[in-house]
Design a protein around this motif. Structure first.
Motif, PDB file in Angstrom:
ATOM      1  N   LYS A  89       0.699  -1.243   0.054  1.00 56.52           N
ATOM      2  CA  LYS A  89      -0.098  -0.033  -0.040  1.00 56.52           C
ATOM      3  C   LYS A  89       0.843   1.204   0.002  1.00 56.52           C
ATOM      4  O   LYS A  89       2.161   1.107   0.276  1.00 56.52           O
ATOM      5  N   CYS A  90       0.216   2.354  -0.185  1.00 55.82           N
ATOM      6  CA  CYS A  90       0.697   3.450  -0.310  1.00 55.82           C
ATOM      7  C   CYS A  90       0.813   4.625   1.017  1.00 55.82           C
ATOM      8  O   CYS A  90      -0.691   4.495   1.118  1.00 55.82           O
ATOM      9  N   ALA A  91       1.762   5.143   1.387  1.00 53.17           N
ATOM     10  CA  ALA A  91       1.349   6.397   2.460  1.00 53.17           C
ATOM     11  C   ALA A  91       1.812   7.539   2.149  1.00 53.17           C
ATOM     12  O   ALA A  91       3.264   7.470   1.709  1.00 53.17           O
ATOM     13  N   ILE A  92       1.448   8.609   2.317  1.00 51.51           N
ATOM     14  CA  ILE A  92       2.077   9.802   2.086  1.00 51.51           C
ATOM     15  C   ILE A  92       2.213  10.747   3.691  1.00 51.51           C
ATOM     16  O   ILE A  92       1.262  10.763   4.027  1.00 51.51           O
ATOM     17  N   ILE A  93       3.331  10.914   3.971  1.00 52.75           N
ATOM     18  CA  ILE A  93       3.802  11.514   5.188  1.00 52.75           C
ATOM     19  C   ILE A  93       3.589  13.001   4.979  1.00 52.75           C
ATOM     20  O   ILE A  93       4.183  13.651   4.263  1.00 52.75           O
TER      21      ILE A  93
END
Length: 188
Positions: free
Chosen positions: A5-9
């Motif tokens: 999955k993708c996470a943007i901080i």
């Protein structure tokens, strides 16, 4: 459990920038929208890691608050890897508007044999453009508990796939691709 999955901080204070850079409008879009535009062709499951989720309501993406607040990016990485239901999490910052979608796809397609997949430019890791597996959790937690908030400080002892400059340059100029916007002048 999904494989990746993708996470943007997006929890930074933007102190050097002078205003909240995640929602700063550049070329008719917020900086975080530039990142979303680059990652969305590769990921259907994108989450934002940030302490203040309401400002991102216009994006219609899930926002997850930091488990351990005020730790900086390492806290965001820890939160993403801990909370998202996936074996691996591809981490991005909200302030890298020149990401390369084809390079992101290339990294995502590297076989999941490693704890970390991370670009290396001029001998330095790009830890906010990297894939982290669940096996990283105890290493990250140990560093946070020890007060070591360096983003790559927990890498020792983990199986790392370094993505070299020859691979990176096939897709784009690494200086541009990995540019973190810290000052408004960086966008000129």
């Amino acid at each position: 459990m999904s494989s990746i999955k993708c996470a943007i901080i997006a929890g930074g204070k933007s102190g050097r920038f002078g205003s909240d850079k995640s929602i700063y409008v550049y070329n008719d879009k917020t900086l975080i929208e530039h990142v979303i535009d680059k990652v969305s062709p590769v990921f259907s499951d994108i989450s934002i890691i940030a302490p203040d989720g309401e400002k991102f309501n216009f994006l219609n993406l899930p926002v997850i608050a930091d488990i351990v607040p005020r730790m900086g990016p390492i806290g965001g990485i820890y939160t993403a890897v801990q909370t998202l239901n996936a074996e691996r999490i591809f981490i991005f910052p909200c302030d890298m508007p020149y990401l390369n979608t084809d390079f992101i796809r290339y990294m995502k397609d590297i076989p999941p044999l490693y704890d970390i997949v991370v670009p290396v430019v001029q001998g330095r890791y790009e830890p906010l453009h990297a894939i982290y597996s669940k096996t990283c959790l105890p290493f990250i937690k140990k560093n946070i508990e020890a007060g070591d908030y360096r983003m790559s400080g927990f890498y020792d002892g983990l199986n790392i796939r370094e993505v070299g400059e020859d691979e990176i340059c096939f897709y784009d100029d690494p200086e541009r691709m990995f540019l973190n916007v810290n000052f408004k002048e960086d966008l000129n």
